[in-house]
Write an enzyme that holds these catalytic residues in place. Structure first.
Site, PDB file in Angstrom:
ATOM      1  N   GLY A  39       5.224  -5.893   2.004  1.00 33.24           N
ATOM      2  CA  GLY A  39       5.493  -5.649   0.583  1.00 33.24           C
ATOM      3  C   GLY A  39       6.769  -6.259   0.044  1.00 33.24           C
ATOM      4  O   GLY A  39       6.873  -6.564  -1.134  1.00 33.24           O
ATOM      5  N   GLU A  94      13.528  -3.515   1.224  1.00 35.32           N
ATOM      6  CA  GLU A  94      12.238  -2.806   1.208  1.00 35.32           C
ATOM      7  C   GLU A  94      11.619  -2.885  -0.183  1.00 35.32           C
ATOM      8  O   GLU A  94      12.327  -3.044  -1.181  1.00 35.32           O
ATOM      9  CB  GLU A  94      12.498  -1.352   1.642  1.00 35.32           C
ATOM     10  CG  GLU A  94      11.315  -0.410   1.602  1.00 35.32           C
ATOM     11  CD  GLU A  94      10.182  -0.758   2.539  1.00 35.32           C
ATOM     12  OE1 GLU A  94       9.653  -1.880   2.412  1.00 35.32           O
ATOM     13  OE2 GLU A  94       9.794   0.080   3.368  1.00 35.32           O
ATOM     14  N   ASP A  95      10.292  -2.811  -0.233  1.00 38.38           N
ATOM     15  CA  ASP A  95       9.624  -2.831  -1.544  1.00 38.38           C
ATOM     16  C   ASP A  95       9.762  -1.496  -2.264  1.00 38.38           C
ATOM     17  O   ASP A  95      10.137  -1.437  -3.427  1.00 38.38           O
ATOM     18  CB  ASP A  95       8.143  -3.234  -1.397  1.00 38.38           C
ATOM     19  CG  ASP A  95       7.356  -2.367  -0.417  1.00 38.38           C
ATOM     20  OD1 ASP A  95       7.944  -1.497   0.254  1.00 38.38           O
ATOM     21  OD2 ASP A  95       6.126  -2.574  -0.312  1.00 38.38           O
ATOM     22  N   ASP A  98       9.049   5.879  -0.851  1.00 37.06           N
ATOM     23  CA  ASP A  98       8.177   6.931  -1.363  1.00 37.06           C
ATOM     24  C   ASP A  98       8.633   8.239  -0.713  1.00 37.06           C
ATOM     25  O   ASP A  98       9.596   8.848  -1.164  1.00 37.06           O
ATOM     26  CB  ASP A  98       6.737   6.533  -1.005  1.00 37.06           C
ATOM     27  CG  ASP A  98       5.683   7.402  -1.637  1.00 37.06           C
ATOM     28  OD1 ASP A  98       5.838   7.790  -2.788  1.00 37.06           O
ATOM     29  OD2 ASP A  98       4.667   7.692  -0.962  1.00 37.06           O
ATOM     30  N   PHE A 147       0.954   5.274  -8.089  1.00 38.99           N
ATOM     31  CA  PHE A 147       0.776   4.251  -7.071  1.00 38.99           C
ATOM     32  C   PHE A 147       0.819   2.880  -7.727  1.00 38.99           C
ATOM     33  O   PHE A 147      -0.016   2.553  -8.553  1.00 38.99           O
ATOM     34  CB  PHE A 147      -0.541   4.447  -6.309  1.00 38.99           C
ATOM     35  CG  PHE A 147      -0.549   3.711  -5.015  1.00 38.99           C
ATOM     36  CD1 PHE A 147       0.055   4.247  -3.888  1.00 38.99           C
ATOM     37  CD2 PHE A 147      -1.123   2.447  -4.925  1.00 38.99           C
ATOM     38  CE1 PHE A 147       0.085   3.543  -2.690  1.00 38.99           C
ATOM     39  CE2 PHE A 147      -1.110   1.742  -3.725  1.00 38.99           C
ATOM     40  CZ  PHE A 147      -0.506   2.298  -2.610  1.00 38.99           C
ATOM     41  N   VAL A 148       1.831   2.102  -7.358  1.00 37.40           N
ATOM     42  CA  VAL A 148       2.046   0.820  -8.030  1.00 37.40           C
ATOM     43  C   VAL A 148       1.618  -0.350  -7.146  1.00 37.40           C
ATOM     44  O   VAL A 148       1.649  -0.265  -5.918  1.00 37.40           O
ATOM     45  CB  VAL A 148       3.525   0.646  -8.462  1.00 37.40           C
ATOM     46  CG1 VAL A 148       3.878   1.640  -9.550  1.00 37.40           C
ATOM     47  CG2 VAL A 148       4.474   0.777  -7.287  1.00 37.40           C
ATOM     48  N   ARG A 160      -1.262  -8.013  -4.260  1.00 34.38           N
ATOM     49  CA  ARG A 160       0.114  -8.427  -3.932  1.00 34.38           C
ATOM     50  C   ARG A 160       0.578  -9.595  -4.784  1.00 34.38           C
ATOM     51  O   ARG A 160       1.761  -9.739  -5.075  1.00 34.38           O
ATOM     52  CB  ARG A 160       0.210  -8.867  -2.463  1.00 34.38           C
ATOM     53  CG  ARG A 160       0.056  -7.762  -1.456  1.00 34.38           C
ATOM     54  CD  ARG A 160       0.491  -8.266  -0.079  1.00 34.38           C
ATOM     55  NE  ARG A 160      -0.024  -7.437   0.993  1.00 34.38           N
ATOM     56  CZ  ARG A 160       0.528  -6.308   1.417  1.00 34.38           C
ATOM     57  NH1 ARG A 160       1.606  -5.839   0.855  1.00 34.38           N
ATOM     58  NH2 ARG A 160       0.000  -5.625   2.415  1.00 34.38           N
TER      59      ARG A 160
END
Ligand code: IMP
Ligand code: MG
Length: 183
Positions: A39, A94-95, A98, A147-148, A160
């Site tokens: 990600g 990091e993307d 959560d 949720f993206v 992606r």
């Protein structure tokens, strides 16, 4: 249907700001930036091209969700670093954070290798979902509990390649990337 959450322009503008802060903190440190696959690839590519000093880029892959959108809490290292980070200044890129479980595990594991410093830079954070204790030095955007996808983030490996961040409405399996790319 994908609803736009953060446009490509807004992403780039925020990465400009983040890069300025990271550049000031790491200028003379020859840092190792660790991209957490998959990600964070777009983010680390855009971030590092704004850092005008010597640095190294490493990749790690960890398993967390699989095909599900809930964290199992079980993290495994699937691909480890190619280099020794002892005594190095390390920045994990990091993307999204959560629950925080993935990075809590990863930072614990990397600390045992005795880096000179270890910090986290995440593009996105969902603070309302956090269950693990985690200190994150740099955050691009705090987002609501949705949720993206896009800009590196996937749902079941799809989306992606969207240049912006979006939220999939009506079930993430309903759309295709081609029909929404031009939004
Ligand atoms: P955590 O362990 O719960 O913090 O989950 C972190 C990982 O879950 C991230 O690196 C992402 O790969 C994935 N993830 C969490 N939320 C999302 C999301 O909204 N969209 C896409 N991937 C997500
Ligand atoms: Mg993912």
């Amino acid at each position: 249907m994908v609803r736009m959450l953060v446009s490509a322009e807004e992403l780039q503008a925020r990465i400009d700001e983040l890069a300025a802060v990271v550049a000031a903190d790491y200028a003379d440190k020859h840092p190792v930036l660790i991209c957490v696959l998959k990600g964070a690839v777009f983010f680390i590519a855009d971030l590092t091209r704004r850092l005008p000093f010597d640095l190294e880029i490493e990749f790690m892959a960890v398993s967390s969700y699989g095909q599900s959108s809930e964290s199992s809490g079980v993290v495994r290292i699937l691909k480890d670093l190619d280099t020794d980070i002892e005594g190095r200044h390390v920045l994990i890129v990091e993307d999204i954070i959560d629950s925080g479980l993935t990075l809590q595990y990863l930072t614990k594991s990397l600390r045992t290798r005795n880096p000179a410093s270890l910090e986290i830079c995440t593009l996105l954070s969902k603070p309302s979902r956090r269950t693990a204790e985690l200190e994150c030095r740099y955050t691009g955007f705090e987002i609501p509990n949705e949720f993206v996808v896009g800009y590196g983030l996937d749902h079941a490996e799809k989306y992606r390649n969207l240049p912006y961040l979006g939220v999939v409405d009506g079930g993430a399996d309903g759309g295709s990337c081609g029909s929404i790319f031009a939004q």
